[in-house]
Scaffold this active site. Structure first.
Site, PDB file in Angstrom:
ATOM      1  CB  THR A 144      -0.901  -0.018   1.259  1.00  0.00           C
ATOM      2  OG1 THR A 144      -1.431   1.277   1.479  1.00  0.00           O
ATOM      3  CG2 THR A 144      -0.106  -0.381   2.517  1.00  0.00           C
ATOM      4  CG  ASP A 145      -1.170   4.967  -0.902  1.00  0.00           C
ATOM      5  OD1 ASP A 145      -1.690   4.308   0.011  1.00  0.00           O
ATOM      6  OD2 ASP A 145      -1.795   5.852  -1.536  1.00  0.00           O
ATOM      7  CD  GLU A 146      -3.402   3.294   4.237  1.00  0.00           C
ATOM      8  OE1 GLU A 146      -3.337   3.288   5.471  1.00  0.00           O
ATOM      9  OE2 GLU A 146      -4.447   3.039   3.608  1.00  0.00           O
ATOM     10  CE1 TYR A 186      -3.118  -2.718   5.743  1.00  0.00           C
ATOM     11  CE2 TYR A 186      -3.173  -0.365   5.244  1.00  0.00           C
ATOM     12  CZ  TYR A 186      -3.168  -1.682   4.820  1.00  0.00           C
ATOM     13  OH  TYR A 186      -3.229  -1.974   3.475  1.00  0.00           O
ATOM     14  CE  LYS A 190       0.229  -4.651   2.898  1.00  0.00           C
ATOM     15  NZ  LYS A 190      -0.140  -5.998   2.363  1.00  0.00           N
TER      16      LYS A 190
HETATM   17  P1  NAD Z   1      -9.473  -7.438   2.356  1.00  0.00           P
HETATM   18  O1  NAD Z   1      -9.443  -7.155   3.826  1.00  0.00           O
HETATM   19  O2  NAD Z   1     -10.714  -7.161   1.579  1.00  0.00           O
HETATM   20  O3  NAD Z   1      -9.106  -8.972   2.095  1.00  0.00           O
HETATM   21  C1  NAD Z   1      -8.085  -9.636   2.762  1.00  0.00           C
HETATM   22  C2  NAD Z   1      -8.237 -11.126   2.523  1.00  0.00           C
HETATM   23  O4  NAD Z   1      -7.158 -11.791   3.207  1.00  0.00           O
HETATM   24  C3  NAD Z   1      -9.536 -11.702   3.063  1.00  0.00           C
HETATM   25  O5  NAD Z   1     -10.102 -12.579   2.118  1.00  0.00           O
HETATM   26  C4  NAD Z   1      -9.098 -12.473   4.300  1.00  0.00           C
HETATM   27  O6  NAD Z   1      -9.920 -13.590   4.591  1.00  0.00           O
HETATM   28  C5  NAD Z   1      -7.688 -12.891   3.917  1.00  0.00           C
HETATM   29  N1  NAD Z   1      -6.843 -13.134   5.089  1.00  0.00           N
HETATM   30  C6  NAD Z   1      -6.672 -12.335   6.171  1.00  0.00           C
HETATM   31  N2  NAD Z   1      -5.835 -12.900   7.048  1.00  0.00           N
HETATM   32  C7  NAD Z   1      -5.437 -14.079   6.498  1.00  0.00           C
HETATM   33  C8  NAD Z   1      -4.558 -15.112   6.911  1.00  0.00           C
HETATM   34  N3  NAD Z   1      -3.930 -15.055   8.092  1.00  0.00           N
HETATM   35  N4  NAD Z   1      -4.369 -16.159   6.096  1.00  0.00           N
HETATM   36  C9  NAD Z   1      -4.998 -16.252   4.899  1.00  0.00           C
HETATM   37  N5  NAD Z   1      -5.865 -15.311   4.478  1.00  0.00           N
HETATM   38  C10 NAD Z   1      -6.079 -14.235   5.254  1.00  0.00           C
HETATM   39  O7  NAD Z   1      -8.230  -6.648   1.766  1.00  0.00           O
HETATM   40  P2  NAD Z   1      -8.051  -5.895   0.372  1.00  0.00           P
HETATM   41  O8  NAD Z   1      -8.584  -4.531   0.497  1.00  0.00           O
HETATM   42  O9  NAD Z   1      -8.541  -6.782  -0.705  1.00  0.00           O
HETATM   43  O10 NAD Z   1      -6.476  -5.787   0.307  1.00  0.00           O
HETATM   44  C11 NAD Z   1      -5.703  -6.850  -0.259  1.00  0.00           C
HETATM   45  C12 NAD Z   1      -4.236  -6.477  -0.186  1.00  0.00           C
HETATM   46  O11 NAD Z   1      -4.020  -5.262  -0.897  1.00  0.00           O
HETATM   47  C13 NAD Z   1      -3.734  -6.233   1.242  1.00  0.00           C
HETATM   48  O12 NAD Z   1      -2.440  -6.760   1.341  1.00  0.00           O
HETATM   49  C14 NAD Z   1      -3.720  -4.713   1.371  1.00  0.00           C
HETATM   50  O13 NAD Z   1      -2.725  -4.299   2.278  1.00  0.00           O
HETATM   51  C15 NAD Z   1      -3.383  -4.311  -0.053  1.00  0.00           C
HETATM   52  N6  NAD Z   1      -3.897  -2.996  -0.468  1.00  0.00           N
HETATM   53  C16 NAD Z   1      -5.220  -2.671  -0.293  1.00  0.00           C
HETATM   54  C17 NAD Z   1      -5.674  -1.426  -0.733  1.00  0.00           C
HETATM   55  C18 NAD Z   1      -7.127  -1.042  -0.602  1.00  0.00           C
HETATM   56  O14 NAD Z   1      -7.490   0.109  -0.901  1.00  0.00           O
HETATM   57  N7  NAD Z   1      -8.015  -1.929  -0.215  1.00  0.00           N
HETATM   58  C19 NAD Z   1      -4.795  -0.524  -1.336  1.00  0.00           C
HETATM   59  C20 NAD Z   1      -3.440  -0.903  -1.495  1.00  0.00           C
HETATM   60  C21 NAD Z   1      -3.014  -2.141  -1.072  1.00  0.00           C
HETATM   61  P1  TYD Z   2     -10.723   3.918   4.532  1.00  0.00           P
HETATM   62  O1  TYD Z   2     -11.703   3.505   3.485  1.00  0.00           O
HETATM   63  O2  TYD Z   2     -10.786   3.277   5.861  1.00  0.00           O
HETATM   64  O3  TYD Z   2      -9.267   3.769   3.886  1.00  0.00           O
HETATM   65  P2  TYD Z   2      -7.813   4.261   4.441  1.00  0.00           P
HETATM   66  O4  TYD Z   2      -7.929   4.615   5.866  1.00  0.00           O
HETATM   67  O5  TYD Z   2      -6.981   3.037   4.240  1.00  0.00           O
HETATM   68  O6  TYD Z   2      -7.435   5.404   3.563  1.00  0.00           O
HETATM   69  O7  TYD Z   2     -10.869   5.476   4.756  1.00  0.00           O
HETATM   70  C1  TYD Z   2     -10.742   6.410   3.684  1.00  0.00           C
HETATM   71  C2  TYD Z   2     -10.803   7.797   4.270  1.00  0.00           C
HETATM   72  O8  TYD Z   2     -12.118   8.027   4.810  1.00  0.00           O
HETATM   73  C3  TYD Z   2      -9.848   8.007   5.437  1.00  0.00           C
HETATM   74  O9  TYD Z   2      -9.344   9.332   5.389  1.00  0.00           O
HETATM   75  C4  TYD Z   2     -10.725   7.832   6.661  1.00  0.00           C
HETATM   76  C5  TYD Z   2     -12.081   8.324   6.208  1.00  0.00           C
HETATM   77  N1  TYD Z   2     -13.251   7.659   6.818  1.00  0.00           N
HETATM   78  C6  TYD Z   2     -14.271   8.429   7.380  1.00  0.00           C
HETATM   79  O10 TYD Z   2     -14.223   9.679   7.408  1.00  0.00           O
HETATM   80  N2  TYD Z   2     -15.340   7.772   7.924  1.00  0.00           N
HETATM   81  C7  TYD Z   2     -15.441   6.424   7.925  1.00  0.00           C
HETATM   82  O11 TYD Z   2     -16.427   5.872   8.459  1.00  0.00           O
HETATM   83  C8  TYD Z   2     -14.383   5.653   7.326  1.00  0.00           C
HETATM   84  C9  TYD Z   2     -14.450   4.145   7.312  1.00  0.00           C
HETATM   85  C10 TYD Z   2     -13.320   6.324   6.775  1.00  0.00           C
END
Ligand code: NAD
Ligand code: TYD
Length: 380
Positions: A144-146, A186, A190
């Protein structure tokens, strides 16, 4: 007469972890449909965020297999590497929600750090045991970019950008060379996992890749994240909890564009390299929330502004990162990737999907979701 039907040997055996989650399900769907000659093994623990209903449309495809397992279970991962002769790993399994990490950092360290290490070590043992070693292998870690920390909001009103029609809110962007500075448990977990992946390349020569992507949105995202949570709350006329003043900025990318980037980088990315993935699409939370409200109201046939009264400013998230903005020009220049959707199209598609898939939403919000929701949002 008997015919011996010989199964076609697969060209590749790719283990996708976290394939039942939001982004993982799009990656599994893309690979399973696009590459008939690849075996796709989806390994997922099915935590609250993993849902096999996300993959209903491909679950019977012959080149797709699901295995319920925990990435921290080293022995099982070792066994599966052998059993499926895994030659590529796309690692998405993680705990992914910042708010949960603030409440329970241990679970994040366990899955994101120890789980990644367990996968790396299992891959190392298996691949080093083969005569061809690391030849033709790939360990691709999705991050992630975070991990880069937070950027400043130097232009709170937004200024014109050369890259997009939408304004930008600061002068800096996250580049591949930006120093890691994670703030939340988080992002710290990562960042740590990214370091382990690079260490396995530098120490053992494992062919690794890391990509750092901005916020994703689209179908099948668990409704604890901003966009699906707010769509669902508007539908049920529940409060929309805006953290702080709603001025934080995020850079949003449609999930299928991320999955396409993953496909490209898995096949063509330079080993041991890093690519940033993002849409040059910055939005202040409150502006994004207004677009969501407008879109949901329109699609539900309500008059404009009908749900605006649901906006509820709540206590800010602890350590809330102000601004994320990715510079993904390296990926564009080197591999030709760019987002396929304008944000307006993407958000319309997304809102429609959640409104049309109420059964999916009802399923994932049954059980413990209500308890979590009340603790997280109403008890703040
Ligand atoms: P998500 O929370 O929707 O899905 C995570 C999946 O991992 C779930 O299916 C869960 O059951 C599985 N999981 C969790 N713990 C596990 C374990 N111990 N063993 C096996 N499986 C396990 O997450 P997402 O949003 O789809 O993100 C997927 C990846 O992409 C993550 O690594 C996250 O850090 C990265 N990412 C997400 C975003 C975003 O905006 N969602 C952006 C950049 C990177
Ligand atoms: P989120 O979807 O949790 O992603 P991330 O924290 O990984 O960026 O949140 C996106 C943005 O929205 C973040 O600045 C937090 C804000 N946010 C709210 O203001 N209210 C909410 O209920 C949630 C879940 C997020």
């Amino acid at each position: 007469m008997f015919y011996i039907v010989q199964a076609m040997p697969y060209k590749r055996h790719i283990l996708v972890t976290g394939g039942a989650g939001f982004i993982g399900s799009h990656v599994v769907r893309l690979f399973t449909n696009k590459y008939d000659d690849y075996q796709i093994i989806n390994l997922d623990k099915l935590t609250y965020a993993g849902n096999l209903a996300n993959l209903k449309d491909i679950e019977n495809k012959p080149n797709y297999t699901f295995v319920k397992a925990d990435i921290c279970d080293f022995e099982t991962i070792c066994r599966l590497m052998e059993e499926f002769q895994v030659d590529g790993i796309i690692h998405l399994a993680a705990e992914s929600h910042v708010d949960r990490s603030i409440k329970d950092p241990f679970t994040f360290a366990r899955t994101n750090v120890m789980g990644t290490l367990s996968l790396l070590q299992a891959a190392k043992l298996y691949w080093e045991s083969k005569k061809e070693g690391y030849e033709g292998k790939r360990f691709y870690h999705i991050s992630t970019d975070e991990v880069y920390g937070a950027l400043e909001l130097t232009h709170p009103e937004g200024v014109k950008s050369a890259h997009s029609t939408h304004p930008v809110y600061g002068d800096d962007f996250f580049h591949e060379s930006t120093k890691y500075a994670p703030h939340s448990p988080y992002s710290a977990s990562k960042a740590s996992s990214d370091h382990f992946v690079r260490a396995f390349h530098d120490t053992y020569g494992m062919p690794t890749l890391v990509t750092n992507c901005s916020n994703n949105y689209g179908p099948y995202q668990f409704p604890e994240k901003l966009i699906p949570l707010f769509i669902n709350n508007i539908r049920h006329r529940k409060p929309l909890p805006v953290y702080g003043k709603g001025e934080n900025v995020r850079d949003w990318l449609y999930v299928e564009d991320h999955a396409r980037a993953i496909d490209l980088i898995f096949h063509q990315g330079r080993i041991a390299d890093t690519y940033n993935i993002g849409g040059f699409n910055e939005w202040k939370n409150i502006d994004l929330i207004k677009v969501i409200i407008k879109t949901v109201d329109r699609l539900l046939g309500h008059p404009e502004g009908y749900s605006s009264d649901l906006i509820t400013y709540v206590t800010d998230r602890k350590g809330h990162d102000m601004r994320y903005a990715i510079d993904s020009s390296k990926l564009h220049e080197e591999l030709g990737w760019e987002p396929s959707l304008q944000f307006e199209e993407g958000i319309e598609k997304t809102v429609r999907w959640y409104l049309d898939n109420q059964e999916w939403m009802d399923n994932v919000t049954s059980g413990d979701y209500q308890k979590y929701y009340e603790e997280m949002y109403l008890g703040r």
